[in-house]
Write a protein that holds these residues in place. Structure first.
Motif, mmCIF file in Angstrom:
data_model
loop_
_atom_site.group_PDB
_atom_site.id
_atom_site.type_symbol
_atom_site.label_atom_id
_atom_site.label_comp_id
_atom_site.label_asym_id
_atom_site.label_seq_id
_atom_site.Cartn_x
_atom_site.Cartn_y
_atom_site.Cartn_z
ATOM 1 N N ASP A 1 0.827 -1.211 0.000
ATOM 2 C CA ASP A 1 0.000 0.000 0.000
ATOM 3 C C ASP A 1 0.859 1.259 0.000
ATOM 4 O O ASP A 1 0.551 2.244 -0.699
ATOM 5 N N THR B 1 3.914 1.559 -1.159
ATOM 6 C CA THR B 1 4.542 1.701 -2.477
ATOM 7 C C THR B 1 3.553 2.242 -3.503
ATOM 8 O O THR B 1 3.875 3.129 -4.314
ATOM 9 N N LEU C 1 0.916 4.038 -2.860
ATOM 10 C CA LEU C 1 0.616 5.429 -2.524
ATOM 11 C C LEU C 1 1.730 6.364 -2.985
ATOM 12 O O LEU C 1 1.471 7.462 -3.506
ATOM 13 N N GLN C 2 2.972 5.928 -2.825
ATOM 14 C CA GLN C 2 4.085 6.750 -3.301
ATOM 15 C C GLN C 2 4.048 6.910 -4.813
ATOM 16 O O GLN C 2 4.284 7.995 -5.356
ATOM 17 N N LEU D 1 1.378 6.782 -6.744
ATOM 18 C CA LEU D 1 0.285 7.686 -7.097
ATOM 19 C C LEU D 1 0.633 9.138 -6.785
ATOM 20 O O LEU D 1 0.293 10.055 -7.555
ATOM 21 N N SER D 2 1.315 9.345 -5.661
ATOM 22 C CA SER D 2 1.700 10.719 -5.311
ATOM 23 C C SER D 2 2.678 11.284 -6.329
ATOM 24 O O SER D 2 2.567 12.446 -6.761
ATOM 25 N N ALA D 3 3.655 10.471 -6.739
ATOM 26 C CA ALA D 3 4.615 10.935 -7.748
ATOM 27 C C ALA D 3 3.924 11.215 -9.073
ATOM 28 O O ALA D 3 4.228 12.198 -9.766
ATOM 29 N N HIS D 4 2.963 10.366 -9.422
ATOM 30 C CA HIS D 4 2.235 10.576 -10.673
ATOM 31 C C HIS D 4 1.405 11.853 -10.617
ATOM 32 O O HIS D 4 1.332 12.620 -11.589
ATOM 33 N N ASP D 5 0.793 12.108 -9.462
ATOM 34 C CA ASP D 5 0.006 13.338 -9.325
ATOM 35 C C ASP D 5 0.891 14.578 -9.396
ATOM 36 O O ASP D 5 0.528 15.586 -10.020
ATOM 37 N N ARG D 6 2.069 14.510 -8.763
ATOM 38 C CA ARG D 6 2.971 15.658 -8.808
ATOM 39 C C ARG D 6 3.490 15.897 -10.220
ATOM 40 O O ARG D 6 3.697 17.039 -10.641
ATOM 41 N N MET E 1 0.661 17.574 -12.293
ATOM 42 C CA MET E 1 0.061 18.805 -11.775
ATOM 43 C C MET E 1 0.334 20.022 -12.662
ATOM 44 O O MET E 1 -0.580 20.802 -12.946
#
Length: 288
Positions: free
Chosen positions: A80, A82, A84-85, A87-92, A95
Motif C-alpha cells: 500500500d 509503495t 501510494l508513493q 500515485l503521489s509521484a504521478h500526481d505531482r 500537476m
C-alpha cells in the motif's frame, strides 16, 4: 549404592537429555519474550504448573500463526505504501500540465455552462466514486455485505412471487420441524415411562422378597451331600432291580390261550343267561 549413583549421574548428565532440556529452555524463553511484547500483563513468567510440553506446544503454534499474520500485514502495508508513493509521484508529475489545461477547460466550460448547464452525475458515477473513496476496511466490509446479500435470496431478488415461494417453503420447514419436535417429545415421554417402569422393577427385584435365604449355603451343602449319598446307592439299587426282574416271570400268552379264554368267557355268559331265564320263570310261578 555406587551402581545406583552411577546410573543417576549418567541419566542427569546424558547429552541427549541435556540437549532436550536446552531446547526446551530456549523455546520457553522465546515464548516468554513474545508474551511480554504482546501484553504488559505477561511480563511476569507463567506459573510453574502451566509449564509443560502441551502448553509449550500450543504457545509455539500460536506464536507461529501470529508471526505469519504479522508478516502478511506488513507485506500488505508495504504494498500500500509503495502504491501510494507511486500515485503521489504521478500526481505531482501531472500537476503542471493539468493546471494549464484546466485554465483552457475553464474557459471552455464557462462558455458551455452558459449554453447547456452542468452535466449531472449519474448513479453509476456516484457509486464508483464512493467505492474508490472507501478505505481497505470499508471495501472488505462492503464485500462481506455483498456476499451476505447474495446468500439471502429474498434480499437479492425482491420479486413478490419469489418471496412468497420462499415464505411457503420456510413455513413448510417450520411445520416439519414442529412435527419432528412433537415426535421427539412423545418419544422422550415414552422413554421416561419405560425408565420409571424399569427402575420400579429393579427396586422390586432388589427387595427382600427376591433375596436368597441366609442359609442358602447350608442348604446347598445338604443337597450336595444327599446327591453324593444317592449316587453311592445307585449301583446297589440297580442290582436289586435287575434281580427282581429276573425272579419275576412275566407272562406271555399265546394266540391259542387267548382263543380258549374267549370261549370260556362266552360259555360263562351263556350259562349266566340261562340262569337268568330260570330265575324269571320261577318268579312267575311263585306269583301264580
Amino acid at each position: 549404592m555406587a551402581h545406583r549413583l552411577a546410573d543417576n549421574s549418567a541419566a542427569i548428565f546424558s547429552p541427549s537429555v541435556a540437549r532436550i532440556a536446552a531446547s526446551t529452555a530456549r523455546d520457553w524463553s522465546y515464548v516468554d519474550a513474545w508474551l511480554a511484547s504482546k501484553s504488559p500483563a505477561w511480563k511476569s513468567s507463567l506459573p510453574p504448573f502451566e509449564r509443560n510440553q502441551d502448553t509449550l506446544k500450543a504457545l509455539l503454534a500460536l506464536v507461529s500463526i501470529n508471526e505469519a499474520a504479522d508478516d502478511q500485514r506488513r507485506l500488505l502495508a508495504r504494498v500500500d505504501a509503495t502504491a501510494l508513493q507511486g500515485l503521489s509521484a504521478h500526481d505531482r508529475a501531472e500537476m503542471p500540465s493539468s493546471s494549464s489545461s484546466s485554465n483552457n477547460n475553464n474557459n471552455n466550460n464557462s462558455s458551455s455552462s452558459n449554453s447547456g448547464g452542468n452535466t449531472a452525475l449519474t448513479k453509476g458515477h456516484l457509486l464508483d466514486a464512493i467505492e474508490h473513496s472507501l478505505p481497505k476496511d470499508g471495501a472488505n466490509a462492503l464485500n462481506v455485505l455483498t456476499a451476505v446479500a447474495s446468500e439471502a435470496a429474498a434480499t437479492a431478488s425482491p420479486d413478490p412471487d419469489h418471496i412468497g415461494r420462499l415464505m411457503l417453503r420456510l413455513q413448510g420447514r417450520i411445520y416439519g420441524a414442529e412435527q419432528t419436535a412433537a415426535r421427539v417429545d412423545a418419544l422422550e415421554r415414552h422413554l421416561q415411562r419405560e425408565t420409571e417402569a424399569a427402575e420400579e422393577l429393579l427396586h422390586t427385584l432388589q427387595s427382600d422378597g427376591y433375596k436368597p435365604p441366609s442359609d442358602l449355603a447350608k442348604q446347598n451343602l445338604d443337597v450336595q451331600r444327599r446327591i453324593k449319598t444317592v449316587s453311592a446307592q445307585l449301583p446297589d439299587l440297580h442290582d436289586r432291580v435287575t434281580a427282581l426282574a429276573a425272579s419275576v416271570a412275566t407272562p406271555h400268552p399265546a394266540i391259542g390261550d387267548v382263543i380258549e379264554l374267549e370261549q370260556q368267557y362266552q360259555a360263562l355268559l351263556f350259562h349266566v343267561r340261562e340262569l337268568s331265564e330260570q330265575l324269571a320263570a320261577l318268579s312267575q310261578q311263585g306269583a301264580r
